[in-house]
Write an enzyme that holds these catalytic residues in place. Sequence first.
Site, PDB file in Angstrom:
ATOM      1  N   ARG A  12       9.065   7.438 -27.477  1.00 27.99           N
ATOM      2  CA  ARG A  12       7.989   6.517 -27.085  1.00 27.99           C
ATOM      3  C   ARG A  12       8.085   5.223 -27.900  1.00 27.99           C
ATOM      4  NH1 ARG A  12       2.466   8.427 -30.139  1.00 27.99           N
ATOM      5  NH2 ARG A  12       3.382   8.777 -32.196  1.00 27.99           N
ATOM      6  N   ASN A  87      13.946   4.613 -36.829  1.00 26.02           N
ATOM      7  CA  ASN A  87      12.653   4.167 -36.304  1.00 26.02           C
ATOM      8  C   ASN A  87      11.512   5.164 -36.530  1.00 26.02           C
ATOM      9  OD1 ASN A  87      10.761   2.693 -34.296  1.00 26.02           O
ATOM     10  ND2 ASN A  87      11.043   4.718 -33.352  1.00 26.02           N
ATOM     11  N   SER A 139       8.152  -3.192 -41.099  1.00 30.45           N
ATOM     12  CA  SER A 139       6.887  -3.654 -40.552  1.00 30.45           C
ATOM     13  C   SER A 139       6.460  -4.934 -41.250  1.00 30.45           C
ATOM     14  CB  SER A 139       5.795  -2.593 -40.753  1.00 30.45           C
ATOM     15  OG  SER A 139       4.503  -3.126 -40.492  1.00 30.45           O
ATOM     16  N   TYR A 152       1.270   2.841 -46.271  1.00 30.96           N
ATOM     17  CA  TYR A 152       2.207   2.378 -45.237  1.00 30.96           C
ATOM     18  C   TYR A 152       2.983   1.152 -45.727  1.00 30.96           C
ATOM     19  CZ  TYR A 152       3.891   0.938 -40.611  1.00 30.96           C
ATOM     20  OH  TYR A 152       4.668   0.571 -39.539  1.00 30.96           O
ATOM     21  N   ALA A 154       3.617   0.296 -48.773  1.00 30.22           N
ATOM     22  CA  ALA A 154       4.542   0.710 -49.824  1.00 30.22           C
ATOM     23  C   ALA A 154       5.810   1.318 -49.231  1.00 30.22           C
ATOM     24  CB  ALA A 154       3.862   1.711 -50.757  1.00 30.22           C
ATOM     25  N   LYS A 156       7.089   0.735 -46.254  1.00 30.81           N
ATOM     26  CA  LYS A 156       7.871  -0.273 -45.545  1.00 30.81           C
ATOM     27  C   LYS A 156       8.492  -1.289 -46.511  1.00 30.81           C
ATOM     28  CE  LYS A 156       7.465   1.461 -41.488  1.00 30.81           C
ATOM     29  NZ  LYS A 156       8.650   2.085 -40.847  1.00 30.81           N
TER      30      LYS A 156
END
Length: 244
Positions: A12, A87, A139, A152, A154, A156
């Site tokens: 997805r 991903n 991101s 999140y 941290a 990325k």
Amino acid sequence: MEKVALVTGASRGIGKACALRLAECGYDIVVNYNSNEAKAQEVVSAIEALGQKAVAIKANTADLKEVQNMFREAHKAFGRLDVLVNNAGIVDDAYLLMINEDSLARSLDINIKGYFHCAQQAALKMMSKKQGVIINVSSVSSVLAVEGQGVYSATKGAVNSMTATLAKELAPRGIRVNAVAPGFIETEMLDAIPEDKKEEYLKAIPMHRLGKASEVADVVAQLCSDAFAYVTGQVIVLDGGLSL
């Protein structure tokens, strides 16, 4: 011989878009998924409709043994690997004082360890031919502070640093490593955000619109192409100007 790409979390969202776009570019695709086999098989069918071969392989990227098995199965199916798109990831937002230990461990395991697991196995397959491309999906949160996304962000940020280091390590082996850092993209992940919050984000984006998964996939495909043969260790931000 056809080129082969393995895309994690490809059932997805951005992963699916990348799998389809690379198939349009002539790649056979390994569609990795962790839980939704039906959705993964739909992606396989869509790739086959484009005239390319595809296989869906279940693996939790946080589990090294499952990742090793996935790459073995991919090699059995296609005999080579040219591109890895890292991903698969999770977002579990919480303010500092509300961070749950289990959630923290899961985010670190999937968003960081999972990327290392897959990059390691991909490099082992690519080194023999002295060519290959690894694309890490980061991101905008890696360069932009968003309240509640401490964990999140941290993970990325770690992806960006890992991208640079792996690019330097693997360049002599003919393997390029880059990252894309999307902003707010129209995917199922964004559906969880309340409408009033989405409106707030839209006002902060200079282009005043959300991005499309296909736009991220286009950049990924370009980074895999010979047009970017001299580019490695870079993080390409696609955020409509949000981080400016």
